[in-house]
Motif scaffolding. Sequence first.
Motif, PDB file in Angstrom:
ATOM      1  N   GLU A 280      -6.633   8.613 -17.862  1.00  0.00           N
ATOM      2  CA  GLU A 280      -6.816   7.181 -17.598  1.00  0.00           C
ATOM      3  C   GLU A 280      -6.879   6.906 -16.096  1.00  0.00           C
ATOM      4  OE1 GLU A 280      -4.508   4.331 -19.718  1.00  0.00           O
ATOM      5  OE2 GLU A 280      -4.697   5.379 -21.618  1.00  0.00           O
ATOM      6  N   LYS A 281      -6.184   7.710 -15.313  1.00  0.00           N
ATOM      7  CA  LYS A 281      -6.235   7.510 -13.864  1.00  0.00           C
ATOM      8  C   LYS A 281      -7.638   7.763 -13.331  1.00  0.00           C
ATOM      9  CE  LYS A 281      -2.170   6.174 -12.478  1.00  0.00           C
ATOM     10  NZ  LYS A 281      -1.998   4.899 -11.770  1.00  0.00           N
ATOM     11  N   ALA A 282      -8.416   8.544 -14.077  1.00  0.00           N
ATOM     12  CA  ALA A 282      -9.808   8.748 -13.677  1.00  0.00           C
ATOM     13  C   ALA A 282     -10.699   7.666 -14.265  1.00  0.00           C
ATOM     14  CB  ALA A 282     -10.286  10.132 -14.127  1.00  0.00           C
ATOM     15  N   GLY A 283     -10.094   6.663 -14.896  1.00  0.00           N
ATOM     16  CA  GLY A 283     -10.865   5.543 -15.421  1.00  0.00           C
ATOM     17  C   GLY A 283     -11.350   5.723 -16.847  1.00  0.00           C
ATOM     18  N   HIS A 284     -10.799   6.692 -17.566  1.00  0.00           N
ATOM     19  CA  HIS A 284     -11.274   6.938 -18.920  1.00  0.00           C
ATOM     20  C   HIS A 284     -10.167   6.770 -19.948  1.00  0.00           C
ATOM     21  CE1 HIS A 284     -15.422   8.524 -18.325  1.00  0.00           C
ATOM     22  NE2 HIS A 284     -14.993   8.284 -17.106  1.00  0.00           N
ATOM     23  N   LEU A 285     -10.376   5.802 -20.842  1.00  0.00           N
ATOM     24  CA  LEU A 285      -9.422   5.572 -21.921  1.00  0.00           C
ATOM     25  C   LEU A 285      -9.799   6.498 -23.066  1.00  0.00           C
ATOM     26  CD1 LEU A 285      -7.140   3.864 -23.160  1.00  0.00           C
ATOM     27  CD2 LEU A 285      -8.861   2.259 -23.947  1.00  0.00           C
ATOM     28  N   ASN A 286      -9.057   7.580 -23.204  1.00  0.00           N
ATOM     29  CA  ASN A 286      -9.404   8.581 -24.211  1.00  0.00           C
ATOM     30  C   ASN A 286      -8.613   8.337 -25.477  1.00  0.00           C
ATOM     31  OD1 ASN A 286     -10.076  10.783 -25.698  1.00  0.00           O
ATOM     32  ND2 ASN A 286      -9.631  12.292 -24.108  1.00  0.00           N
ATOM     33  N   LEU A 287      -9.242   7.669 -26.458  1.00  0.00           N
ATOM     34  CA  LEU A 287      -8.574   7.446 -27.738  1.00  0.00           C
ATOM     35  C   LEU A 287      -8.708   8.669 -28.644  1.00  0.00           C
ATOM     36  CD1 LEU A 287      -9.535   3.739 -28.484  1.00  0.00           C
ATOM     37  CD2 LEU A 287      -7.463   4.636 -27.461  1.00  0.00           C
ATOM     38  N   GLY A 288      -9.232   9.746 -28.087  1.00  0.00           N
ATOM     39  CA  GLY A 288      -9.325  10.985 -28.837  1.00  0.00           C
ATOM     40  C   GLY A 288      -8.059  11.821 -28.731  1.00  0.00           C
ATOM     41  N   ILE A 289      -7.076  11.337 -27.990  1.00  0.00           N
ATOM     42  CA  ILE A 289      -5.851  12.105 -27.782  1.00  0.00           C
ATOM     43  C   ILE A 289      -5.213  12.566 -29.099  1.00  0.00           C
ATOM     44  CG2 ILE A 289      -3.435  11.852 -26.994  1.00  0.00           C
ATOM     45  CD1 ILE A 289      -5.235  12.650 -24.729  1.00  0.00           C
ATOM     46  N   PRO A 290      -5.123  11.703 -30.128  1.00  0.00           N
ATOM     47  CA  PRO A 290      -4.543  12.189 -31.381  1.00  0.00           C
ATOM     48  C   PRO A 290      -5.298  13.403 -31.922  1.00  0.00           C
ATOM     49  CG  PRO A 290      -4.694   9.812 -31.422  1.00  0.00           C
ATOM     50  CD  PRO A 290      -5.409  10.254 -30.195  1.00  0.00           C
ATOM     51  N   GLY A 291      -6.625  13.326 -31.886  1.00  0.00           N
ATOM     52  CA  GLY A 291      -7.422  14.460 -32.353  1.00  0.00           C
ATOM     53  C   GLY A 291      -7.239  15.674 -31.453  1.00  0.00           C
ATOM     54  N   ILE A 292      -7.162  15.417 -30.163  1.00  0.00           N
ATOM     55  CA  ILE A 292      -7.010  16.517 -29.211  1.00  0.00           C
ATOM     56  C   ILE A 292      -5.672  17.225 -29.420  1.00  0.00           C
ATOM     57  CG2 ILE A 292      -6.653  17.021 -26.761  1.00  0.00           C
ATOM     58  CD1 ILE A 292      -8.826  14.930 -26.173  1.00  0.00           C
TER      59      ILE A 292
END
Lengths: 428, 319, 541
Positions: B26-38
Amino acid sequence: MNNEEVKKLHEPLFHIEKRGGVSKKKAWGIRGIGILVAVVIVSILAAIMLQADPFTFFGKMFEGAFGTTNRIWNMLRDTAILLGFALAIVPAFRMRFWNLGANGQVLMGAFACTVCMFYLYGKIPLGVLVPLMVISSVAAGMLWAAIPAVFKAFFNTNESLFTLMMNYIAESLVTFTITVWVPNGSGSLPPIIPGGLKLFDNAYILPILIIALLTVGMFFYLRISKQGYELTVVGESENTARYIGINVKKVIIRTLAISGAICGLVGFLLSGCMSGTINPQIHSGYGFTAIIVTWLAQFNPLVMAGVAFLVIFVNRGMKSGIKPAFGLTTEAFANIVTGIIFFCVLAFEFFIVYKFKYRSDVEEKMNAFKAKFKKKSAAKVATEATSDGVVASESASEAAEKANGAGDAENGENAAEKATEEVNKEEE
Amino acid sequence: MVVFLTGAIALGVTFLFGCVGEILTEKAGHLNLGIPGIMSVGAMGGCLGVSLYMGALSDPNNASYILLLLIGILSSAFFAGIMGLIYAFLTISMRANQNVTGLILTIFGTGLTEFVMEAKVDRSLLAKASTYFTQSLPFAGKLGWFGEIFLSHGILVYIAIAIAIVAAWLLQKTRIGLSLRAVGENPATADAAGINVTAYKYAFTLIGAAVAGMGGLYYIMDYLKGSWEYGIDSLGWLAIALVIFTLWRPDLSILGSFVFGALYIASYSIMGISFAQMQLLKMLPYVVTVIVLIVTSIVGKKETQPPASLGLSYFREDR
Amino acid sequence: MENTENMENMENSENVERKENSVALELRGICKYFGNVKANEGVDLVVKKGEILSLLGENGSGKTTLMNIISGIYFPDEGQIFIDGKEVVIRSPMEAFQYRIGMIHQHFKLIDVFTAAQNIVLGIKDGSRFRMKDVNQKVRDIADKYGFIIDPKKKIYDMSVSEKQTVEIVKVLYRGADILILDEPTAVLTPQETQKLFAVLRRMRDDGKAIIIITHKLHEVLSVSDRVSVLRKGKYVGSIETKDANESILTEMMVGKKVELNIQRDDPVNPEDRLIVENLDCMNREGVKVLSGVSFTARSGEILGIAGIAGSGQRELLEAIAGLQKVNNGSIRYMDPESGEEVDLRSKTPVQIRDLGVRLSFVPEDRLGMGLVGSMDLVDNVMLRSYSKGKSPFLDRKNPGALANDIVTNLEVVTPGVHTPIRKLSGGNVQKVLVGREIASLPKVMMAAYPVRGLDINSSYLIYNLLNEQKRNGSAVIFVGEDLDVLIELCDRILVLGSGKVTGIVDGRTAKKEELGLLMTKTVGIYEENQKAQASEESNE
């Protein structure tokens, strides 16, 4: 150093440029290519992982989705429900309000509906109970969506994170209530209305009809209603909205109320109509899938119906087709295939908005190469044509020569193209 | 009480990995909602690596401690990193919508995890492998309650804390951290200052995914002692909540993860409460997160806001 | 690498050459085209070490383009750049840094949540160990050397505009710039802050730096610079030593001789007072006063021109009348021609104004960001203002559709059809649609902000004709423009705004260009007031 050399040093090999916009036809063509690529990848994957050839694989998939009457009904029902979720979030998305909370909003709708059933079923006539169920479902969904909307409107609270969290609060709330109602620790509530509410003795017809109506309604709401117009303006430019005197806060809250109301209605369909009970996962995570559906359909409700159908086709085709046919124990492969198809389509969206612009000298080389390639094929066609007629070959080689002589690569390309055309004509 | 705190830390570490990974992304500006899958894929990758290694040995009991841990951690980070790469390619290079990409990644990741776990992993080996991961520090037993709460855990717990501390240091004290935060706040300004925005976005999406993936590995190998369980993804959502709760600060997230762990297991640990009340307790982490989200947005202090360009893709020529 | 070679040479020769005021930067025959627009055409420019050069020119004269070329943002289509007598190629802002060129943009490129020092050090890779303490110290050292006042640990969002500007300048110095370019640095400063800035600039000059300052405030040019170079319409007009210059010489160089445009102008018929503005005060979002005591009357059948340097309060004035800008003081009254009644417009929303029956049209400066929605088609854009009419919950697209077709036909809008997203149209056509829509409501007051900016000549004349038509129809037209020739030929009266105050209202038929130029640059504006306020604050302390 002359300017040309400098430019060569200055410009990168290629850079990405925004397109001025492409025609709808071309856009759908690009998406089609995306799906095609996905099909190829899935075929390869199926061959490696399941040792299946693509025809058997996709055949089984069709069978799984449409094999029996029952399967077709299931397809339609699931499509309707997924589409319901998508219809709920589309006005919010159109307004650039990222409502990730459809799961929770639907769950709250289902919850309110179940509360009515739990306390009143059998005590008051159905004619009173059913409207009450609908009203309370809609109100609950509305409330659950309006909370983040109010905070967004007044304090600019991040709506994607807020709505996401509201999902899990709703889930816990439902789990809690079920355990209060059913203290035996099983955590599941047996159907209160067995088999749900039926129309024509079929529990699927009512939801399908309602969603079909809703789809048309939402299409027109976004297209021709004043409110739909307002929310589009707010989404595109708040500055313009201000300029023409739209109350932005009001529009945000109103739109999310509508979004939540539809979610509530879907909740009613799930618990009141179809199952007669509730569980915390009654939404099947469709709230997230619906986001993808909405996005890929470019916020058009009619297209959304098609995309939802495609998604459910893959899902059900896997579940009742591939899974038994290849002896799979889980639905994992369905999720993988769904993911791959979405990834491909999503990646190809890029080519709708952007295009590659090559550095001038590279572009020239590429054109020259293309021209050369076309020239070769023209020559090839020409030689093949010799047996049919010497004239054709002559004209082709002539054209090829023209292409060769032309300094400008593009001329070359055109000439080569003409050559091919001429050859083709003469062959005829 | 000691058991409770130990348990809180033990579960919290799962969130800690996921949370620190997500913070970096997120600090790079990306909201990764794939975290659960990751996180699921990270668990799968680690199990796959470990089971392949042990399966290759003539006697699984002869596995080398160092090698097994290394293979587990690296293959977990590798598979999670691949997931991060997919996300990065789609959102950074292809400029796809971040929310949509993340959600697809979660669907894809849970599917992939299930498929591989069923088909390719010898689950009978996991419990054995787990004993390597859960080996506590040698002097833990000698330090009484302190040792039990803080030192009795497996190596991954300390790795998690170390990563969080390093991440906090990186963000606050280094040139790289400064540039990274600039990329997340205002990529155009960072670009003008000569920072390679794309490289930063790629690097930290990948690193973030790898770190989060180790959370999945930890959950299976250490917390569950090698018994496989689906539903890691539901823990992933809590990790995302934790990011908000700890205001995008890896140092706070160490403490925050223990709080979340405590809230999560409180339902099982408090004596004399009903099953229903347990469910209500499970709601707490989310409610607290929502409250934090609301309060920070009302107070409006700039430091506690999400990175300003979170969720937006950057295209240099859009000026 | 060539660059490093150059830099070494530069360093070697520095000590010797500085004392002789050698040339730091020279441009020869620079040309830059944007499509058909010639932003720069054969520009030559010289700046020496230890010199402050003013680059003077009206809006759109190509000053900023030229400076962007020097700082590596644009790449020139033709021409050469020399640094210390050697030809160089500047491909990117990073390379400009390597040649020790630093640009301070008008729009600051700073990160709000960072401290001053963090912003300053951002992106620098000098191989040294990274310690904020050292950076803070180095920032303080630079500040002390040149007399800046800066707190390295202060966050940008806590800073005033002038503090932010200081950060930008220190940022450039921190990177070792020897050639500094400042793009209208005083536009956002109070006179007091301006004096401080000038003191700093002089100190940097004495330190041997070459400084280029872009401005159109003549008195500042005269007070701070050593030499002045003038651009007009993309072309280089000439240079003059400041000691030989005065305001009228510079004005003439800047605005040039009067150009005949042959814009039609009828005499006003039965002018009546339509809009009366009295003692208007406004503040912008940052809390800085942007309008102060503005009073004027707009009359029916008349075009009232508003002239002024960009950012003198034109936008806020029009937005205040349209109900989009908060009014702190004063009154805005509308005289209804039908009922003869007076309507108070102050602090009303656009909808309230409309509901009061006031037919007010407004063509805003930001066409696609405010006046129109880029992704919507012509029909939907045409109904932006009127969609809410009537009680039906549904839109009426029939009338707007017809209107859109009318606009396309009558104003010769080039478009594939009325269902094309307006973003795809060229600037001139976009403007025709916007003006066409605003005229369609038969306004009694018609306001237009820079309606011909970026338009070709034919489209511009079409817009002038449309405004004239409105005037004949008896509306009060308010026209904010930047081209003085146009203002003089089109408008009946011209109001000049200088720094948020009315510096004069002149008759369009007798106005002289120089007269307007002087009024525009006259600073009896807000800044003095701000200064007074500040002074009294300081004395209180």
